[in-house]
Design an enzyme around this catalytic site. Structure first.
Site, PDB file in Angstrom:
ATOM      1  N   ALA A 111     -45.348 -11.824   0.411  1.00 45.75           N
ATOM      2  CA  ALA A 111     -44.676 -11.062   1.526  1.00 45.75           C
ATOM      3  C   ALA A 111     -43.051 -11.396   1.087  1.00 45.75           C
ATOM      4  CB  ALA A 111     -45.182 -11.340   2.730  1.00 45.75           C
ATOM      5  N   GLY A 162     -49.064 -13.063  -0.297  1.00 46.79           N
ATOM      6  CA  GLY A 162     -49.454 -11.782   0.137  1.00 46.79           C
ATOM      7  C   GLY A 162     -49.867 -10.846  -1.402  1.00 46.79           C
ATOM      8  N   GLU A 215     -53.456 -11.667  -2.101  1.00 47.57           N
ATOM      9  CA  GLU A 215     -53.930 -11.171  -1.155  1.00 47.57           C
ATOM     10  C   GLU A 215     -54.382  -9.534  -1.173  1.00 47.57           C
ATOM     11  OE1 GLU A 215     -51.478 -12.595   1.953  1.00 47.57           O
ATOM     12  OE2 GLU A 215     -53.115 -13.796   2.799  1.00 47.57           O
ATOM     13  N   GLU A 219     -48.144 -20.367   0.422  1.00 51.16           N
ATOM     14  CA  GLU A 219     -47.683 -20.245   2.052  1.00 51.16           C
ATOM     15  C   GLU A 219     -47.415 -21.642   2.486  1.00 51.16           C
ATOM     16  OE1 GLU A 219     -50.094 -18.291   0.839  1.00 51.16           O
ATOM     17  OE2 GLU A 219     -49.679 -16.548   1.347  1.00 51.16           O
TER      18      GLU A 219
HETATM   19  N1  CO8 Z   1     -39.872 -12.709  -0.956  1.00 50.02           N
HETATM   20  C1  CO8 Z   1     -38.561 -12.497  -1.164  1.00 50.02           C
HETATM   21  N2  CO8 Z   1     -38.071 -12.673  -2.313  1.00 50.02           N
HETATM   22  C2  CO8 Z   1     -38.305 -13.198  -3.522  1.00 50.02           C
HETATM   23  C3  CO8 Z   1     -39.836 -13.548  -3.084  1.00 50.02           C
HETATM   24  C4  CO8 Z   1     -40.680 -13.360  -2.003  1.00 50.02           C
HETATM   25  N3  CO8 Z   1     -41.913 -13.588  -1.816  1.00 50.02           N
HETATM   26  N4  CO8 Z   1     -40.095 -14.105  -4.337  1.00 50.02           N
HETATM   27  C5  CO8 Z   1     -39.198 -14.086  -5.255  1.00 50.02           C
HETATM   28  N5  CO8 Z   1     -38.041 -13.556  -4.574  1.00 50.02           N
HETATM   29  C6  CO8 Z   1     -36.768 -13.164  -5.087  1.00 50.02           C
HETATM   30  C7  CO8 Z   1     -35.937 -14.555  -5.192  1.00 50.02           C
HETATM   31  O1  CO8 Z   1     -35.335 -14.804  -4.066  1.00 50.02           O
HETATM   32  C8  CO8 Z   1     -34.973 -14.209  -6.326  1.00 50.02           C
HETATM   33  O2  CO8 Z   1     -34.139 -13.369  -5.665  1.00 50.02           O
HETATM   34  P1  CO8 Z   1     -32.445 -13.655  -6.073  1.00 50.02           P
HETATM   35  O3  CO8 Z   1     -32.316 -13.144  -7.524  1.00 50.02           O
HETATM   36  O4  CO8 Z   1     -31.608 -12.639  -5.351  1.00 50.02           O
HETATM   37  O5  CO8 Z   1     -32.100 -15.092  -5.761  1.00 50.02           O
HETATM   38  C9  CO8 Z   1     -35.712 -13.227  -7.132  1.00 50.02           C
HETATM   39  O6  CO8 Z   1     -36.917 -12.836  -6.586  1.00 50.02           O
HETATM   40  C10 CO8 Z   1     -36.313 -14.037  -8.347  1.00 50.02           C
HETATM   41  O7  CO8 Z   1     -37.091 -15.239  -7.946  1.00 50.02           O
HETATM   42  P2  CO8 Z   1     -36.545 -16.670  -8.533  1.00 50.02           P
HETATM   43  O8  CO8 Z   1     -35.273 -16.745  -8.829  1.00 50.02           O
HETATM   44  O9  CO8 Z   1     -37.126 -17.467  -7.451  1.00 50.02           O
HETATM   45  O10 CO8 Z   1     -37.682 -16.734  -9.771  1.00 50.02           O
HETATM   46  P3  CO8 Z   1     -38.197 -17.993 -10.515  1.00 50.02           P
HETATM   47  O11 CO8 Z   1     -38.634 -17.421 -11.856  1.00 50.02           O
HETATM   48  O12 CO8 Z   1     -37.376 -19.166 -10.498  1.00 50.02           O
HETATM   49  O13 CO8 Z   1     -39.470 -18.263  -9.443  1.00 50.02           O
HETATM   50  C11 CO8 Z   1     -41.384 -17.922  -8.291  1.00 50.02           C
HETATM   51  C12 CO8 Z   1     -40.529 -17.493  -9.254  1.00 50.02           C
HETATM   52  C13 CO8 Z   1     -42.181 -19.190  -8.571  1.00 50.02           C
HETATM   53  C14 CO8 Z   1     -42.455 -16.589  -8.001  1.00 50.02           C
HETATM   54  C15 CO8 Z   1     -40.547 -18.061  -6.778  1.00 50.02           C
HETATM   55  O14 CO8 Z   1     -39.731 -16.859  -6.750  1.00 50.02           O
HETATM   56  C16 CO8 Z   1     -41.146 -18.087  -5.519  1.00 50.02           C
HETATM   57  O15 CO8 Z   1     -41.690 -19.250  -5.273  1.00 50.02           O
HETATM   58  N6  CO8 Z   1     -41.240 -17.304  -4.702  1.00 50.02           N
HETATM   59  C17 CO8 Z   1     -42.014 -17.597  -3.527  1.00 50.02           C
HETATM   60  C18 CO8 Z   1     -43.493 -17.201  -3.568  1.00 50.02           C
HETATM   61  C19 CO8 Z   1     -43.992 -17.384  -2.353  1.00 50.02           C
HETATM   62  O16 CO8 Z   1     -43.966 -18.487  -1.664  1.00 50.02           O
HETATM   63  N7  CO8 Z   1     -44.894 -16.470  -1.782  1.00 50.02           N
HETATM   64  C20 CO8 Z   1     -45.666 -16.421  -0.664  1.00 50.02           C
HETATM   65  C21 CO8 Z   1     -44.798 -15.737   0.551  1.00 50.02           C
HETATM   66  S1  CO8 Z   1     -45.485 -15.812   2.119  1.00 50.02           S
HETATM   67  C22 CO8 Z   1     -46.797 -14.576   1.848  1.00 50.02           C
HETATM   68  O17 CO8 Z   1     -46.824 -13.959   1.042  1.00 50.02           O
HETATM   69  C23 CO8 Z   1     -47.380 -14.478   3.254  1.00 50.02           C
HETATM   70  C24 CO8 Z   1     -48.208 -13.209   3.393  1.00 50.02           C
HETATM   71  C25 CO8 Z   1     -48.533 -13.073   4.731  1.00 50.02           C
HETATM   72  C26 CO8 Z   1     -47.548 -12.872   5.676  1.00 50.02           C
HETATM   73  C27 CO8 Z   1     -47.902 -12.634   7.086  1.00 50.02           C
HETATM   74  C28 CO8 Z   1     -46.776 -12.171   8.012  1.00 50.02           C
HETATM   75  C29 CO8 Z   1     -45.683 -13.006   8.387  1.00 50.02           C
END
Ligand code: CO8
Length: 261
Positions: free
Chosen positions: A67, A112, A115, A135
């Site tokens: 998400a 997400g 999921e 998460e």
């Molecule tokens: N949301 C928003 N932006 C994201 C997300 C995300 N989930 N994942 C990556 N991005 C963005 C980064 O912020 C970055 O943006 P910017 O270039 O502007 O800084 C860009 O994508 C590239 O990402 P990274 O620079 O972080 O790339 P890396 O190769 O270093 O890392 C990862 C890749 C490991 C995937 C890392 O980006 C990461 O850990 N992302 C988050 C993963 C995460 O935690 N996902 C779970 C999210 S919570 C969820 O899904 C809950 C679902 C249910 C929600 C219920 C309602 C509230």
């Protein structure tokens, strides 16, 4: 509806390709993306020209990295609850589409994103893909059905381990635990997925629909009731035009032409 967050195209012979298209945010699911996927589901149900749906992510890095976390700080508890329900409702709709849905996982498949993939009928993955429910590392829990679908797919203990540690696993490990059906080299993933989708689009649609429904409904009931569901569905499918065509084609030693009747 003009799409900002996804691309949707229909290829012959009725293969719908839905690409989540926010590569700069690793295809994270914001509310707008959920609305657009919902619109595609409406279209598939209404038009009837999509026989198989494939879902993938734009770019080389991610299927969907979860998400959209940038949405979280503006949400209060009620809004977070409603956002979780919105995603859950969408994924139930996807799961119940009367056509096969294949997740074509080309990279990060997290939160997400995992999921979303688990709401598809099966998952094909690139050998570079990574799966996880991270998460916990944000101090939250899965909200789009992850705790429930993961436990049903890989068992409670493995689901707990993945959700509690938040660690990512490789495509090969995801295949070994039953989350992923097949793993392909990255440069062959889409082509191989579309090959399978094309093959499914040429099979009996009534039989495919029936297999999907009976398996999904059957896993929630006892074995005897599940087999009864199967026998009832078998009787119905057996009298279809497609069944007559399939059996006749075998006996006449020719390729069956299924028309969906
Ligand atoms: N949301 C928003 N932006 C994201 C997300 C995300 N989930 N994942 C990556 N991005 C963005 C980064 O912020 C970055 O943006 P910017 O270039 O502007 O800084 C860009 O994508 C590239 O990402 P990274 O620079 O972080 O790339 P890396 O190769 O270093 O890392 C990862 C890749 C490991 C995937 C890392 O980006 C990461 O850990 N992302 C988050 C993963 C995460 O935690 N996902 C779970 C999210 S919570 C969820 O899904 C809950 C679902 C249910 C929600 C219920 C309602 C509230």
């Amino acid at each position: 509806m003009a799409y900002e967050n996804i691309i949707f195209e229909v290829k012959d012979p009725g293969v719908g390709l839905l690409t989540i298209n926010r590569p700069k945010a690793l295809n994270a699911l914001n509310p707008g993306t959920l609305d657009e996927i919902n619109d595609v589901i409406d279209t598939v149900e209404r038009e009837g020209n999509v026989r198989v749906l494939v879902i993938t992510g734009a770019g080389e890095k991610a299927f969907v990295a979860g998400a959209d976390i940038t949405e979280f700080p503006k949400m209060n508890a009620l809004e977070a609850y409603l956002f979780a329900l919105k995603g859950q409702k969408l994924f139930f709709r996807l799961e119940q589409l009367p056509v096969p849905v294949i997740a074509c996982v080309n990279g990060f498949c997290l939160g997400g994103g995992c999921e979303l993939a688990m709401s598809c009928d099966f998952i094909f993955a690139s050998e570079k893909a990574k799966f996880g429910q991270p998460e916990i590392n944000l101090g939250i829990i899965p909200g789009f059905g992850g705790t429930q679908r993961l436990a049903r797919l890989v068992g409670r203990a493995k689901a707990k381990e993945l959700c509690m540690t938040g660690e990512m696993i490789s495509a090969e490990e995801a295949r070994a635990i039953g989350l992923v059906a097949r793993v392909f080299p990255a440069d062959q993933l889409l082509e191989e997925t579309l090959k399978v989708a094309t093959a499914l689009a040429q099979k009996s649609q009534i039989a495919l629909r029936s297999i999907k429904k009976v398996i999904d409904e059957g896993v929630g009931v006892d074995l005897r009731s599940g087999c009864e569901l199967e026998a009832n569905a078998f009787g119905l499918v057996f009298t279809s035009e497609d069944a007559r065509e399939g059996v006749n084609a075998f006996l006449e030693k020719r390729k069956a032409q299924f028309k969906g009747g």
